[in-house]
Design an enzyme around this catalytic site. Structure first.
Site, PDB file in Angstrom:
ATOM      1  N   SER A  66      19.050   0.596  34.361  1.00 51.55           N
ATOM      2  CA  SER A  66      19.051   2.035  34.638  1.00 51.55           C
ATOM      3  C   SER A  66      20.375   2.401  35.317  1.00 51.55           C
ATOM      4  O   SER A  66      20.934   1.597  36.063  1.00 51.55           O
ATOM      5  CB  SER A  66      17.892   2.339  35.585  1.00 51.55           C
ATOM      6  OG  SER A  66      18.088   3.575  36.215  1.00 51.55           O
ATOM      7  N   GLU A 102      26.884  -2.960  49.034  1.00 51.04           N
ATOM      8  CA  GLU A 102      26.631  -1.882  48.082  1.00 51.04           C
ATOM      9  C   GLU A 102      27.254  -0.582  48.581  1.00 51.04           C
ATOM     10  O   GLU A 102      27.884   0.158  47.814  1.00 51.04           O
ATOM     11  CB  GLU A 102      25.117  -1.701  47.899  1.00 51.04           C
ATOM     12  CG  GLU A 102      24.764  -0.618  46.892  1.00 51.04           C
ATOM     13  CD  GLU A 102      23.273  -0.278  46.910  1.00 51.04           C
ATOM     14  OE1 GLU A 102      22.664  -0.310  47.991  1.00 51.04           O
ATOM     15  OE2 GLU A 102      22.747   0.039  45.838  1.00 51.04           O
ATOM     16  N   CYS A 128      11.839  -6.540  48.890  1.00 53.10           N
ATOM     17  CA  CYS A 128      12.552  -6.199  50.139  1.00 53.10           C
ATOM     18  C   CYS A 128      11.779  -6.605  51.396  1.00 53.10           C
ATOM     19  O   CYS A 128      12.388  -6.789  52.450  1.00 53.10           O
ATOM     20  CB  CYS A 128      12.842  -4.706  50.178  1.00 53.10           C
ATOM     21  SG  CYS A 128      13.906  -4.191  48.821  1.00 53.10           S
ATOM     22  N   GLU A 170      14.595   7.760  37.240  1.00 55.96           N
ATOM     23  CA  GLU A 170      14.467   6.519  36.471  1.00 55.96           C
ATOM     24  C   GLU A 170      13.333   6.619  35.439  1.00 55.96           C
ATOM     25  O   GLU A 170      13.466   6.126  34.308  1.00 55.96           O
ATOM     26  CB  GLU A 170      14.222   5.342  37.419  1.00 55.96           C
ATOM     27  CG  GLU A 170      14.351   4.002  36.729  1.00 55.96           C
ATOM     28  CD  GLU A 170      14.427   2.853  37.726  1.00 55.96           C
ATOM     29  OE1 GLU A 170      15.320   2.878  38.594  1.00 55.96           O
ATOM     30  OE2 GLU A 170      13.594   1.948  37.630  1.00 55.96           O
ATOM     31  N   LYS A 173      22.925  -4.512  50.959  1.00 52.90           N
ATOM     32  CA  LYS A 173      23.138  -3.052  51.016  1.00 52.90           C
ATOM     33  C   LYS A 173      24.436  -2.714  51.745  1.00 52.90           C
ATOM     34  O   LYS A 173      25.022  -1.655  51.525  1.00 52.90           O
ATOM     35  CB  LYS A 173      21.967  -2.355  51.719  1.00 52.90           C
ATOM     36  CG  LYS A 173      20.644  -2.470  50.989  1.00 52.90           C
ATOM     37  CD  LYS A 173      20.453  -1.390  49.967  1.00 52.90           C
ATOM     38  CE  LYS A 173      19.148  -1.551  49.191  1.00 52.90           C
ATOM     39  NZ  LYS A 173      19.143  -0.852  47.913  1.00 52.90           N
ATOM     40  N   GLU A 216      32.241   2.371  42.934  1.00 51.02           N
ATOM     41  CA  GLU A 216      31.444   3.144  41.951  1.00 51.02           C
ATOM     42  C   GLU A 216      30.520   4.136  42.661  1.00 51.02           C
ATOM     43  O   GLU A 216      29.982   5.050  42.035  1.00 51.02           O
ATOM     44  CB  GLU A 216      30.562   2.211  41.103  1.00 51.02           C
ATOM     45  CG  GLU A 216      31.306   1.287  40.156  1.00 51.02           C
ATOM     46  CD  GLU A 216      31.654  -0.054  40.793  1.00 51.02           C
ATOM     47  OE1 GLU A 216      31.655  -0.152  42.049  1.00 51.02           O
ATOM     48  OE2 GLU A 216      31.948  -0.997  40.042  1.00 51.02           O
ATOM     49  N   GLU A 270      14.625   8.442  32.539  1.00 55.68           N
ATOM     50  CA  GLU A 270      15.494   7.588  31.725  1.00 55.68           C
ATOM     51  C   GLU A 270      14.642   6.659  30.843  1.00 55.68           C
ATOM     52  O   GLU A 270      14.940   6.463  29.655  1.00 55.68           O
ATOM     53  CB  GLU A 270      16.356   6.759  32.688  1.00 55.68           C
ATOM     54  CG  GLU A 270      17.670   6.298  32.121  1.00 55.68           C
ATOM     55  CD  GLU A 270      18.473   5.508  33.165  1.00 55.68           C
ATOM     56  OE1 GLU A 270      18.208   5.634  34.379  1.00 55.68           O
ATOM     57  OE2 GLU A 270      19.350   4.742  32.738  1.00 55.68           O
ATOM     58  N   CYS A 274      17.787  -0.841  41.621  1.00 57.55           N
ATOM     59  CA  CYS A 274      17.822  -0.462  43.033  1.00 57.55           C
ATOM     60  C   CYS A 274      18.165  -1.620  43.966  1.00 57.55           C
ATOM     61  O   CYS A 274      18.328  -1.410  45.164  1.00 57.55           O
ATOM     62  CB  CYS A 274      16.493   0.158  43.441  1.00 57.55           C
ATOM     63  SG  CYS A 274      15.124  -0.910  43.062  1.00 57.55           S
TER      64      CYS A 274
HETATM   65 FE1  SF4 Z   1      17.374  -6.705  46.773  1.00 57.87          FE
HETATM   66 FE2  SF4 Z   1      16.625  -8.331  48.717  1.00 57.87          FE
HETATM   67 FE3  SF4 Z   1      18.163  -6.251  49.259  1.00 57.87          FE
HETATM   68 FE4  SF4 Z   1      15.621  -5.829  48.580  1.00 57.87          FE
HETATM   69  S1  SF4 Z   1      16.341  -6.869  50.413  1.00 57.87           S
HETATM   70  S2  SF4 Z   1      17.392  -4.704  47.806  1.00 57.87           S
HETATM   71  S3  SF4 Z   1      15.287  -7.486  47.109  1.00 57.87           S
HETATM   72  S4  SF4 Z   1      18.733  -7.998  48.000  1.00 57.87           S
END
Ligand code: SF4
Length: 381
Positions: free
Chosen positions: A126, A168, A310, A86, A165, A173, A89, A106
């Site tokens: 990014s 995700e 996080c 990153e 996550k 992708e 970039e 992220c």
């Molecule tokens: Fe984003 Fe919250 Fe997940 Fe951290 S815990 S990656 S801030 S959604």
């Protein structure tokens, strides 16, 4: 409701437990490896009566071994890898090769929000995958080669402070050669429930270390867990890449803390670089609207969906809005950084080795194939 399920950017309204799936994998004949995010180690202890912000890295590694994981690794290693890509970039865009501001990528809660609410800005985040996705991609290529096993015989589990996550990990992708980089995500709370279910007395455990080679990390990788940390880590590396000089003061205190929108100016060479941090999605909307209207101009912006970053994620032990708990978790994160010998991602010897022996150039063809992603504009709901 259906509407809420489709709009909640962090996934908190649709959480499904993966604990059974992980137990099943642990009882299979596959090689099951696990990685733990930076914010998990400063909150997991709370589930066992310890003070918020207590750094329980060593006990956590021991507990994961007792649960039966074959190898225990650190997402902080992959956070260092993210920063190397990153920062490169960012440097390229500052040289005129691409648009500014660069936005961090992220946080999947933010990525979902951006694809729906700011799809006209889809070309500025990014292209770096998030650290746990980079970890999965490297585990199923580089590590499989090292261990002489097939990627389909490896299961990658992520322990995350985050519910988004889980979604995700299922993004098309982020598939590589038809397989997900990460197979299963469990939250900090889910890990605690597994430790309790196994009858492990967490507070009495001795410390253990992460495994080699994806267990080594710098302080820059650690600070990913708190709002402002990703961009602070990026600037530490971008500064040295652009100037060729050593950055003497590593802490960017203007970018730390729980304020909604933070900003600072950093002199890099003869350039004044403007950096902002949006802490939570309400602040992100305000900030990006100002950027779009031309009222504000920045070179780089960090966005984290959860207030506090996080450390305050939806998968962490509940803090019930108690800000003092977030502050203590952040102190834990910064103590990890402070106590590391190496505090800049590009100095991580295992990352240097990864590029030298496997990836080749930073942002080179193999790095692009494994470590970068794309975004898809989605209708506003
Ligand atoms: Fe984003 Fe919250 Fe997940 Fe951290 S815990 S990656 S801030 S959604």
């Amino acid at each position: 409701c259906g509407q809420c399920l489709s709009v909640c950017p962090t996934g908190a309204l649709t959480e499904v437990s993966n604990v059974r799936k992980v137990w099943k994998a642990l009882h299979s004949d596959k090689t099951v490896i696990v990685q733990t995010a930076p914010a998990v180690r400063v909150a997991l202890g709370e589930m066992f009566g310890m003070e918020p912000g207590t750094v329980v890295t060593g006990k956590m590694v021991t507990a994961l071994r007792k649960l039966g994981f074959d190898m225990i690794f650190d997402t902080n290693f992959a956070a260092d890898l993210t920063i190397v890509e990153e920062a490169n970039e960012f440097v390229e865009r500052m040289k005129g090769n691409g648009k500014l501001p660069i936005l961090t990528s992220c946080c999947p809660g933010w990525v979902n929000f951006m694809e729906q609410q700011f799809s006209d800005m889809i070309d500025i985040p990014s292209t770096c995958k998030s650290p746990h996705e980079m970890f999965g991609a490297i585990a199923k290529s580089y590590l499989c080669e090292k261990l002489n096993i097939k990627p389909e015989d490896m299961v990658v589990v992520s322990v995350m402070p985050c519910i988004a996550k889980k979604f995700e990990a299922a993004r098309p992708e982020l598939e590589h050669k038809g397989a997900s980089d990460v197979d299963m995500v469990i939250t900090t709370r889910e890990l605690a429930s597994m430790i309790k279910e196994a009858g492990i007395h967490f507070t009495e455990l001795p410390d253990d270390d992460f495994d080699d080679p994806m267990g080594e990390s710098t302080g820059a990788g650690a600070i990913f867990g708190a709002t402002g940390g990703v961009i602070e880590a990026t600037v530490r590396t971008a500064y040295e890449t652009l100037t060729g000089k050593e950055l003497e003061k590593l802490e960017f205190t203007d970018l730390r803390g729980l304020t909604g929108i933070k900003e600072t100016t950093v002199k890099i060479g003869d350039r004044e670089v403007r950096i902002a941090v949006a802490n939570g999605l309400g602040n992100t909307r305000k900030l990006l609207n100002k950027v779009k209207s031309g009222e504000e101009k920045f070179d780089a912006i960090e966005v984290m969906a959860c207030p506090g970053g996080c450390i305050g994620g939806g998968g962490q032990p509940f803090h019930h809005g108690d800000i003092s708990i977030l502050k203590r978790r952040a102190e834990g994160i910064y103590s990890v950084d402070h106590n590391k010998k190496l505090r800049k991602s590009h100095e991580n010897p295992k990352i240097i080795e990864l590029y030298e022996t496997y990836l080749g150039e930073v942002a080179g063809p193999r790095a692009h194939e494994l470590l970068h992603t794309s975004y898809t504009a989605k209708p506003k709901l």
